[in-house]
Enzyme design. Sequence first.
Site, PDB file in Angstrom:
ATOM      1  N   GLY A   1       0.899  -0.883   0.100  1.00  0.00           N
ATOM      2  CA  GLY A   1       0.183  -0.190  -0.104  1.00  0.00           C
ATOM      3  C   GLY A   1       0.779   1.243  -0.033  1.00  0.00           C
ATOM      4  N   ASN A   2       2.047   1.342   0.774  1.00  0.00           N
ATOM      5  CA  ASN A   2       3.011   2.523   0.905  1.00  0.00           C
ATOM      6  C   ASN A   2       3.566   2.855  -0.406  1.00  0.00           C
ATOM      7  OD1 ASN A   2       4.674   0.133   0.582  1.00  0.00           O
ATOM      8  ND2 ASN A   2       6.087   1.750   1.754  1.00  0.00           N
TER       9      ASN A   2
ATOM     10  N   LYS B   1     -10.297 -10.410   6.093  1.00  0.00           N
ATOM     11  CA  LYS B   1      -9.556  -9.668   5.641  1.00  0.00           C
ATOM     12  C   LYS B   1      -9.846  -8.162   5.552  1.00  0.00           C
ATOM     13  CE  LYS B   1      -6.488  -8.200   2.261  1.00  0.00           C
ATOM     14  NZ  LYS B   1      -5.028  -8.448   2.310  1.00  0.00           N
TER      15      LYS B   1
ATOM     16  N   LYS C   1      -3.321  -9.812  -1.727  1.00  0.00           N
ATOM     17  CA  LYS C   1      -2.384  -9.744  -2.893  1.00  0.00           C
ATOM     18  C   LYS C   1      -1.097 -10.425  -2.847  1.00  0.00           C
ATOM     19  CE  LYS C   1       0.728  -6.253  -1.994  1.00  0.00           C
ATOM     20  NZ  LYS C   1       0.764  -6.356  -0.502  1.00  0.00           N
TER      21      LYS C   1
ATOM     22  N   LYS D   1       2.371 -12.348   4.024  1.00  0.00           N
ATOM     23  CA  LYS D   1       3.667 -12.148   3.394  1.00  0.00           C
ATOM     24  C   LYS D   1       4.619 -13.284   3.443  1.00  0.00           C
ATOM     25  CE  LYS D   1       3.422  -7.086   3.707  1.00  0.00           C
ATOM     26  NZ  LYS D   1       2.427  -7.033   2.522  1.00  0.00           N
TER      27      LYS D   1
HETATM   28  P1  ADP Z   1       1.260  -3.623   2.738  1.00  0.00           P
HETATM   29  O1  ADP Z   1       0.261  -2.742   2.264  1.00  0.00           O
HETATM   30  O2  ADP Z   1       2.681  -3.795   2.266  1.00  0.00           O
HETATM   31  O3  ADP Z   1       0.470  -5.083   2.310  1.00  0.00           O
HETATM   32  P2  ADP Z   1       0.791  -4.141   5.638  1.00  0.00           P
HETATM   33  O4  ADP Z   1       0.416  -3.208   6.530  1.00  0.00           O
HETATM   34  O5  ADP Z   1      -0.090  -5.265   5.178  1.00  0.00           O
HETATM   35  O6  ADP Z   1       1.485  -3.825   4.279  1.00  0.00           O
HETATM   36  O7  ADP Z   1       1.883  -5.140   6.117  1.00  0.00           O
HETATM   37  C1  ADP Z   1       3.276  -4.536   6.685  1.00  0.00           C
HETATM   38  C2  ADP Z   1       3.187  -4.232   8.248  1.00  0.00           C
HETATM   39  O8  ADP Z   1       3.239  -5.631   8.900  1.00  0.00           O
HETATM   40  C3  ADP Z   1       4.226  -3.459   8.498  1.00  0.00           C
HETATM   41  O9  ADP Z   1       4.001  -2.254   8.507  1.00  0.00           O
HETATM   42  C4  ADP Z   1       4.301  -3.926  10.026  1.00  0.00           C
HETATM   43  O10 ADP Z   1       3.634  -2.944  10.968  1.00  0.00           O
HETATM   44  C5  ADP Z   1       3.406  -5.270  10.062  1.00  0.00           C
HETATM   45  N1  ADP Z   1       4.071  -6.315  10.980  1.00  0.00           N
HETATM   46  C6  ADP Z   1       3.268  -7.106  11.474  1.00  0.00           C
HETATM   47  N2  ADP Z   1       4.279  -8.203  12.161  1.00  0.00           N
HETATM   48  C7  ADP Z   1       5.201  -7.957  11.696  1.00  0.00           C
HETATM   49  C8  ADP Z   1       6.793  -8.561  11.771  1.00  0.00           C
HETATM   50  N3  ADP Z   1       6.794  -9.641  12.568  1.00  0.00           N
HETATM   51  N4  ADP Z   1       7.731  -7.980  11.164  1.00  0.00           N
HETATM   52  C9  ADP Z   1       7.535  -6.856  10.487  1.00  0.00           C
HETATM   53  N5  ADP Z   1       6.460  -6.183  10.387  1.00  0.00           N
HETATM   54  C10 ADP Z   1       5.327  -6.798  10.896  1.00  0.00           C
HETATM   55 MG    MG Z   2      -1.162  -6.088   3.352  1.00  0.00          MG
END
Ligand code: ADP
Ligand code: MG
Length: 311
Positions: free
Chosen positions: A10-11, A127, A211, A273
Site C-alpha cells: 500500500g505504501n 481480510k 495480494k 507475506k
Molecule cells: P502492505 O500494504 O505492504 O501489504 P501491511 O500493513 O499489510 O502492508 O504489512 C506491513 C506491516 O506488517 C508493517 O508495517 C508492520 O507494521 C506489520 N508487521 C506485523 N508483524 C510484523 C513482523 N513480524 N515483522 C515486520 N512487520 C510486521
Molecule cells: Mg497487506
Amino acid sequence: MEKFVIAFGGNALLRNGDVPSFQSQYERAVEAFNGIWEILEDNSVVITHGNGPQVGNILLQNENSKNIVPSMPLHACGSMSMGLIGHIMSLAYDSVRLQQGYSKEPVVIITRTVVSDDDPAFSNPSKPIGPFYKKQEADSLMNDLKWSMKEDSGRGWRRLVPSPAPMDIMERNSIIRLLADGFQPIAVGGGGIPVVRRNGKFVGVDAVIDKDLASSLLASIIDAHSFMILTDVPFAYTNYGSKDQEKIGRIKLDEIQDLYSRGFFASGSMGPKIKAAMEFVRKGGKRSIITSIENSRKASMEQTGTIVLPN
Ligand code: ADP
Ligand code: MG
C-alpha cells in the site's frame, strides 16, 4: 537477467497522513518506480500491487450515492480499483521511463483470480479493507450495514471481508506472452478479481484475495526466479514492535516455517507475506524477498531484507 514478480504494498501509493487524491498517489508511484528502476531495467518483471485503501474509498463512494445510481458489488469495485491504480501506475512508470530513456511499454491487465466456492473463508470474513474508522463509527456501520469489522494493529477499525485462497490466474497466458514479448505487465492488482466456476459459468464473488498470496501464485505460474514483496518495513522481524525485536535476514524455508508456526507474524499484515514467500519457495522458487522499496535494489542482490531460501 532474471524473472521477478514484484508486489508493491500500500505504501507505494499512500503513506500515513497522505490525502488519497489522484495527484498524491501518482507522486508516490513515481517515487516507487524510481526506487525499483534498476531492477526493472536488469530483469524481466511482473509488477503487482494491493488495492485496500482504493477499493475501500470506491465502496464508500458507492455507499454514499446508492440512491442516485445503483451501487456496484465488491468484485466490480475491485475491477474499478485495478483500472484506477493501473492508470496511476502506468502514468508514473511512463514518466520515469521517459527520464531514464527506456523503452519497455507498460500494459495493465485487469486480472481475474479463480477461487473455490467451497473455500471456508466465505463463512469467516477475515481480510481488512478500506479506511480506518473510530470505534463509534465502526459500531454504527456494524449495526446499520451489517459489516464485519475489527480493530487493526492499533490503527483503528476496518471492514472485514472473506479472503479465499487463490487457485488460478485467468490471464496467466497473456501475462506470460506479454513478458516474453518485452512488455512491462502490471497485473493481479489487489490480488485479482475473485471469480468462481458455478453451474457452467464464471461469476464474480464479493471477497478480496490477499495480494501477496495471489502474487506468489503468479510467480510460481510464470516460473519466476525471485518473488519480491515491497512494503513499509525493511525486514520481517521476530518479536516485532517489542524491545526484543530482531530482524530476519537470509533464512531457510523450514526455519521461517517454524517462526511462522510460533505466531511471530501478524495475520492480515506480515503473516500473509511470510506465507506467500514460503509458498513460492516451497513450489520450487529460488528465493522470496521481503523488504522496503528503498532497500529493494540491495535486497535483489541479497545484501539486505528478509530472504527466504530453499532448505
Ligand atoms: P502492505 O500494504 O505492504 O501489504 P501491511 O500493513 O499489510 O502492508 O504489512 C506491513 C506491516 O506488517 C508493517 O508495517 C508492520 O507494521 C506489520 N508487521 C506485523 N508483524 C510484523 C513482523 N513480524 N515483522 C515486520 N512487520 C510486521
Ligand atoms: Mg497487506
